[in-house]
Write an enzyme that holds these catalytic residues in place. Sequence first.
Site, PDB file in Angstrom:
ATOM      1  N   ASP A  99       0.845  -1.188   0.000  1.00 35.21           N
ATOM      2  CA  ASP A  99       0.000   0.000   0.000  1.00 35.21           C
ATOM      3  C   ASP A  99       0.881   1.239   0.000  1.00 35.21           C
ATOM      4  OD1 ASP A  99      -3.220   0.291   0.695  1.00 35.21           O
ATOM      5  OD2 ASP A  99      -2.058   2.101   1.120  1.00 35.21           O
ATOM      6  N   ASP A 102       4.736   3.403  -4.081  1.00 35.40           N
ATOM      7  CA  ASP A 102       3.928   3.600  -5.277  1.00 35.40           C
ATOM      8  C   ASP A 102       4.123   2.419  -6.220  1.00 35.40           C
ATOM      9  OD1 ASP A 102       2.789   4.399  -7.681  1.00 35.40           O
ATOM     10  OD2 ASP A 102       3.502   6.463  -7.533  1.00 35.40           O
ATOM     11  N   ASN A 162      -5.281  -5.386  -6.614  1.00 40.04           N
ATOM     12  CA  ASN A 162      -6.483  -4.669  -6.194  1.00 40.04           C
ATOM     13  C   ASN A 162      -6.324  -3.156  -6.192  1.00 40.04           C
ATOM     14  OD1 ASN A 162      -9.109  -4.319  -4.500  1.00 40.04           O
ATOM     15  ND2 ASN A 162      -7.503  -3.390  -3.239  1.00 40.04           N
ATOM     16  N   TYR A 196     -10.973   6.254 -16.203  1.00 40.46           N
ATOM     17  CA  TYR A 196     -11.184   5.089 -15.346  1.00 40.46           C
ATOM     18  C   TYR A 196     -11.785   3.932 -16.147  1.00 40.46           C
ATOM     19  CZ  TYR A 196     -12.676   2.372 -11.251  1.00 40.46           C
ATOM     20  OH  TYR A 196     -12.856   1.379 -10.317  1.00 40.46           O
ATOM     21  N   LYS A 256      -9.995   0.246 -16.657  1.00 38.04           N
ATOM     22  CA  LYS A 256     -10.591  -1.000 -16.172  1.00 38.04           C
ATOM     23  C   LYS A 256     -10.958  -1.944 -17.311  1.00 38.04           C
ATOM     24  CE  LYS A 256     -10.259  -0.326 -11.749  1.00 38.04           C
ATOM     25  NZ  LYS A 256      -9.430  -1.198 -10.883  1.00 38.04           N
TER      26      LYS A 256
END
Length: 259
Positions: A44, A70, A97, A163, A167
């Site tokens: 993270d 990052d 994720n 976005y 995706k």
Amino acid sequence: MNTTSGPTSDLTGKSVIVTGAGSGIGRAAALRFAEHGAKVLVADINPGGAAEAVAEIRAKGTPAHAVVGDLSEQRIVDQVVATAVEEFGGLDVLVNNAGIMDDMSAAADVTDAVWERLLRINLTAPFLLARAALPHMLAAGKGSIVFTASEASLRGSAAGAAYTASKHGVVGLTKSLAVMYRGQGIRTNAIAPGATMTNIEYAPAPDAHGPAVLASYMGNFGQVSTAEQQASAIVFLASDAAANINGAILPVDNGWAAV
């Protein structure tokens, strides 16, 4: 009566990387893997969230380590994979994720900076992680990769241009990996979450074209899911309970994709 037990979701001793595990769906998935006996590498960008997730996992009695940074940087990707392999003795599962949201902008309003950042974090970073993980899985002759796609990976009416494109790219990458490596024991699948209670945020500009258009479609999402419900689907796809599932994009959206 046949009482032979079939494949299960037991992941005892498995080495698992979960990105974006400091909060939201990633954190819920990391904890669910730990409940199934897995050793979890928390990746993270937020050091506080990563540390909290590691503490919660260890409290469940399973090993956990964190790498903070990052994930769009190759050196951080290399550190994540190397740490999991060194600390846990290999790599069985990669959960790609981590991701960020756009501001729902239509293409004419998307800046170069926003476009490049969304693609870099949502698509390039998962690719880099998969590429780094594959040699270890190929050497073992097995492995599972699970991506977090989105309802926006299935349609053009659930997010902004950047976005949505990122995706859709995740779906293409998922399917390519599934085809390329199914003969070597590696499965690759994705969940496509609908509206979910997480801390991901977006701030559309007042009177922006994109949000105005999307508003008429967004009422179809139905019941908002919890991060834990998304995590359950991730763990299922990663486990032997999904042993013959490969290349699937699983909507976890209360039927939104069916509307």
